[in-house]
Design a protein around this motif. Structure first.
Motif, PDB file in Angstrom:
ATOM      1  N   PRO A 137       0.638  -0.882  -0.333  1.00  0.00           N
ATOM      2  CA  PRO A 137       0.257  -0.170  -0.232  1.00  0.00           C
ATOM      3  C   PRO A 137       0.566   1.570  -0.090  1.00  0.00           C
ATOM      4  O   PRO A 137       0.761   2.238   0.560  1.00  0.00           O
ATOM      5  CB  PRO A 137      -0.711   0.072   1.388  1.00  0.00           C
ATOM      6  N   HIS A 140      -0.387   4.829   0.071  1.00  0.00           N
ATOM      7  CA  HIS A 140      -0.755   5.369   1.442  1.00  0.00           C
ATOM      8  C   HIS A 140       0.297   6.271   2.192  1.00  0.00           C
ATOM      9  O   HIS A 140      -0.613   7.375   2.622  1.00  0.00           O
ATOM     10  CB  HIS A 140      -1.498   5.059   2.673  1.00  0.00           C
ATOM     11  N   GLY A 159       0.650   8.698   7.128  1.00  0.00           N
ATOM     12  CA  GLY A 159      -0.356   7.617   6.961  1.00  0.00           C
ATOM     13  C   GLY A 159       0.808   6.243   6.738  1.00  0.00           C
ATOM     14  O   GLY A 159      -0.748   6.268   5.989  1.00  0.00           O
ATOM     15  N   GLU A 161      -1.964   4.505   9.035  1.00  0.00           N
ATOM     16  CA  GLU A 161      -3.017   4.240   9.694  1.00  0.00           C
ATOM     17  C   GLU A 161      -4.196   4.097   7.879  1.00  0.00           C
ATOM     18  O   GLU A 161      -4.572   2.972   8.149  1.00  0.00           O
ATOM     19  CB  GLU A 161      -3.771   5.847  10.570  1.00  0.00           C
ATOM     20  N   HIS A 162      -3.659   4.230   6.932  1.00  0.00           N
ATOM     21  CA  HIS A 162      -4.261   4.120   5.628  1.00  0.00           C
ATOM     22  C   HIS A 162      -3.468   3.412   5.245  1.00  0.00           C
ATOM     23  O   HIS A 162      -4.873   2.711   4.753  1.00  0.00           O
ATOM     24  CB  HIS A 162      -3.882   5.281   5.129  1.00  0.00           C
ATOM     25  N   ALA A 163      -2.492   2.910   5.348  1.00  0.00           N
ATOM     26  CA  ALA A 163      -1.790   1.606   4.569  1.00  0.00           C
ATOM     27  C   ALA A 163      -2.582   0.721   5.125  1.00  0.00           C
ATOM     28  O   ALA A 163      -2.122  -0.799   4.784  1.00  0.00           O
ATOM     29  CB  ALA A 163      -0.289   1.685   4.990  1.00  0.00           C
ATOM     30  N   ASP A 165      -5.158  -0.038   7.503  1.00  0.00           N
ATOM     31  CA  ASP A 165      -6.977   0.215   6.610  1.00  0.00           C
ATOM     32  C   ASP A 165      -7.033  -1.012   5.585  1.00  0.00           C
ATOM     33  O   ASP A 165      -7.384  -2.024   5.740  1.00  0.00           O
ATOM     34  CB  ASP A 165      -7.615   1.140   6.927  1.00  0.00           C
ATOM     35  N   ALA A 166      -5.930  -0.760   4.702  1.00  0.00           N
ATOM     36  CA  ALA A 166      -5.531  -0.746   3.485  1.00  0.00           C
ATOM     37  C   ALA A 166      -5.543  -2.665   3.203  1.00  0.00           C
ATOM     38  O   ALA A 166      -5.890  -3.596   2.527  1.00  0.00           O
ATOM     39  CB  ALA A 166      -4.678  -0.350   2.508  1.00  0.00           C
ATOM     40  N   THR A 225      -1.068  -1.589  15.511  1.00  0.00           N
ATOM     41  CA  THR A 225      -1.619  -0.397  14.341  1.00  0.00           C
ATOM     42  C   THR A 225      -2.646   0.436  15.165  1.00  0.00           C
ATOM     43  O   THR A 225      -2.822   1.774  14.582  1.00  0.00           O
ATOM     44  CB  THR A 225      -2.114  -0.631  13.212  1.00  0.00           C
TER      45      THR A 225
END
Length: 308
Positions: A137, A140, A159, A161-163, A165-166, A225
């Motif tokens: 990811p 992100h 970023g 946290e977005h990685a 989630d992915a 995370t």
């Protein structure tokens, strides 16, 4: 090039086959046909000369790229090995070959092949280069150098946290990550009169010689995370001697921690690996002058455009 799975590993030429050992794996390919090369040289000497110069340019880029690659990859015995994309060194070679002596290639007629690879070429080719698998990811995550651009003190990683989630986690498993910082020395090289790539400076004149241990990397502990801060993480970088020329690669590794069954599951192909910084003296980051344009005015599209 084919992979050989013979229990006996050899190197060299056997009849028309050429055996090589690369990263502990044995590969075999057809040996070059010298008779064919002789015919090419006799039929079109200029084209053959371009072939030799292109091969020499490739060899120089390969020398630097493979040295860096060996130092930033994880050890094969490490459970998180295989973090870099397949043939990551080929991507580095292609970028370096294009960037080598670019100030001479730009804006001239005909062909010019690199006769030197400097730190400026390395930063032009590799700074910010992503070496992750396609499944990672990376879109992100941002890695922002902090401090002087030619020698940053830290890297801020945003970023994550977005990685996370992915990537996600299965069932009641928790997702964890850790950072690994790897550094590799950059040796500037030049092509000598015999067609061999040699150090641009003598070893005793290089202040950073042996200052970076290529076997060392700096992994952190595993971090859940759930506690990723909104402002990201600020990673302080190991500092080398003044005048040292080297690159810093940041790895973000992921694993699932389960409560039952197979407790640890490493997500090797989700790892994010990026050459986040190139370090060196400030003067090495200045665009060299093009010797082919000395005494000639540079084209300026604003000044040289025809007036209405």
């Amino acid at each position: 090039m084919a992979r050989s799975k013979s229990p006996i590993q050899i190197q060299g030429r056997v009849h028309n086959l050429l055996f090589r050992l690369i990263d502990g794996q044995q590969y075999v390919q057809m040996a070059p046909n010298n008779d064919g090369q002789h015919k090419k040289r006799k039929k079109d000497p200029e084209r053959y000369l371009r072939y030799l110069r292109n091969a020499a340019e490739f060899a120089g880029a390969s020398k630097i790229a493979c040295d860096i690659y060996r130092h930033i990859r994880t050890n094969k015995n490490d459970p998180t090995s295989g973090l870099l994309r397949p043939y990551a060194h080929n991507r580095m070679i292609a970028r370096l070959k294009e960037a080598g002596d670019f100030h001479k290639k730009d804006g001239i007629q005909g062909r010019h092949y690199a006769q030197a690879y400097s730190l400026f070429d390395v930063q032009k080719a590799l700074k910010g280069l992503d070496l992750s698998h396609d499944a990672a990811p990376t879109s992100h995550v941002r890695m922002v150098p902090i401090g002087p651009q030619h020698n940053p003190d830290a890297i801020r990683v945003l970023g994550l946290e977005h990685a996370a989630d992915a990537i996600g986690a299965n069932g009641n498993a928790s997702l964890e990550f850790r950072f690994r910082i790897s550094q590799a020395q950059v040796d500037e090289i030049v092509l000598d009169q015999h067609g061999e790539w040699i150090l641009a400076k003598k070893p005793e004149d290089i202040t950073q010689q042996n200052s970076i241990d290529p076997s060392r990397s700096y992994p952190s502990g595993w971090i859940p995370t759930e506690i990723i801060p909104a402002e990201g993480f600020l990673l302080a970088l190991p500092r080398q001697e003044d005048g040292a020329k080297y690159i810093t690669a940041i790895h973000v590794e992921w694993r699932e921690h389960k409560t039952v069954g197979r407790r640890i599951l490493y997500h090797r192909k989700k790892a994010i690996v990026q050459i986040a910084a190139v370090h060196g003296p400030a003067e090495d980051f200045i665009q060299p002058e093009n010797p082919f344009l000395e005494g000639k005015p540079r084209y300026n599209p604003k000044q040289d455009a025809p007036q209405a």
